[in-house]
Design an enzyme around this catalytic site. Structure first.
Site, short mmCIF file in Angstrom:
data_model
loop_
_atom_site.label_atom_id
_atom_site.label_comp_id
_atom_site.label_asym_id
_atom_site.label_seq_id
_atom_site.Cartn_x
_atom_site.Cartn_y
_atom_site.Cartn_z
N ASP A 134 -6.80 -4.76 9.63
CA ASP A 134 -5.46 -4.23 9.36
C ASP A 134 -4.29 -4.79 9.89
O ASP A 134 -4.28 -5.03 11.16
CB ASP A 134 -5.42 -2.69 9.10
N ASN A 193 7.34 -6.28 5.68
CA ASN A 193 7.59 -6.71 4.35
C ASN A 193 9.13 -6.05 3.83
O ASN A 193 9.98 -7.00 3.20
CB ASN A 193 6.53 -5.83 3.47
N ASP A 240 4.24 -12.42 1.75
CA ASP A 240 3.12 -12.98 1.13
C ASP A 240 2.82 -14.22 2.15
O ASP A 240 1.50 -14.38 2.19
CB ASP A 240 3.65 -13.81 -0.22
N GLU A 289 -2.41 -5.17 2.79
CA GLU A 289 -2.46 -5.93 4.03
C GLU A 289 -4.07 -5.90 4.77
O GLU A 289 -4.06 -5.88 5.96
CB GLU A 289 -1.51 -5.48 4.90
#
Length: 344
Positions: A208, A216, A225, A252
């Site tokens: 993770d 983000n 991204d 993610e």
């Protein structure tokens, strides 16, 4: 007889449906057959006086039916039939053999050599035309079926190729190019049953990205991204064996399948990929554990048996990840039975 003589004797016509190759050493025979078919616009007859050139004439004229004498100088008619059967193009063309007498033995030999029909010189004009057309129709129909079958086979092969490409694409993550969840499930399942058959260990990492949501939200989805793409590359770089496969588990989260790997080896690989990600030095001002992007990793390994459920491997790796995240993040934790007491 020269080629020019042949063309003069048997001139081509328009709207041809029946192409007859006549092989006979006697010009008078060719003239007789020419007279029989000259008024039929559907028939074109080509004359070959030299049986040694028969296969060459087949390739150049491409007949729909062959009329062939059985008795010729130098080349035996039955031997010529055998030559036709050995030739890839000629073997499918119907051959009507010509002879001067009705002989059951000769007929039997001719049919055994591949002849399609048998005529005694000189047959009735109506019969000749009917047989030429019937055999030509049959030949052309077979050619059309063969062509259709070939096209269908090619289309099927192309469709199968496209389906394989789609299958590959359907198992790949569009953003990172690594396996997606479907690809992960397929690969893990395959390796799970292999481990059962071969009585080998199977390791799994669930990874993770730490504090990815604030990354983000603050840097934007485009940077998010790009971050995931770089992490995917780093994870793959940390794996040494072709059988060790990384996948995007979702959002993610990533996963790594480690066939034939014990807990010690899985933990070593987990530490390696964690360090590879940290070494990317992707700036993360909004992380609570580092000023660069880091990952937390749950590690699980077992030797499955037939009664085990694959889901148990995933669930335990997920428990280990939960422990890594709640122990400070940016670390690797192995599964321990006492983790079952932890709530997710």
């Amino acid at each position: 007889m020269t080629t020019a003589d042949n063309e003069e004797l048997l001139s081509p016509k328009n709207n041809i449906a029946v192409r007859v190759l006549l092989i006979d050493d006697q010009r008078i025979i060719a003239e007789a057959f020419r007279r029989m078919v000259m008024d039929d616009a559907e028939i074109e007859m080509h004359y070959c006086s030299d049986p040694s050139r028969a296969l060459i004439e087949v390739q150049s004229f491409r007949p729909t039916v062959i009329l062939q004498d059985l008795v010729m100088p130098d080349v035996d008619g039955l031997s010529l039939l055998k030559q036709f059967q050995k030739d890839k193009e000629a073997r499918s063309i119907p051959v009507i053999v010509l002879t001067t007498k009705e002989d059951p033995k000769i007929k039997s030999e001719a049919f055994a050599m591949g002849a399609s029909d048998y005529l005694v010189k000189f047959p009735d004009k109506i019969e000749v035309i009917a047989r030429l057309k019937a055999h030509s129709r049959s030949y052309l129909a077979q050619q059309q079926r063969d062509a259709a079958y070939k096209d269908l086979t090619q289309l099927k092969a192309e469709l199968e190729r496209k389906n394989r490409e789609l299958e590959v694409l359907s198992c790949r993550d569009a953003l990172t190019g690594i396996l997606n969840r479907r690809g992960f499930d397929n690969y893990l399942s395959k390796e799970w049953y292999r481990a059962i058959r071969e009585k080998k260990n199977l390791g799994l990492l669930i990874i993770d990205v730490d504090f990815f949501k604030p990354f983000n939200d603050n840097y934007g989805h485009q940077q998010g991204d790009l971050c995931l793409q770089q992490i995917a590359v780093a994870l793959e770089a940390g794996l040494k064996r072709a059988s060790d496969v990384v996948a995007r588990y979702g959002g993610e989260e990533f996963s790594v399948v480690l066939p034939n790997t014990n807990m010690e080896g899985a933990l070593l690989i987990a530490e390696t990929v964690r360090e590879f990600v940290e070494a990317l030095l992707i700036k993360h001002e909004y992380s609570k554990v580092s000023d660069v992007v880091t990952v937390s990793i749950g590690v699980m390994c077992l030797q499955p048996v037939a009664d085990d459920a694959l889901e148990s491997l995933i669930a335990r790796a997920d428990k280990a990840l939960y422990h890594a995240k709640h122990s400070g993040r940016n670390r690797c934790c192995t599964y321990q039975p006492e983790l079952e007491k932890c709530s997710s």
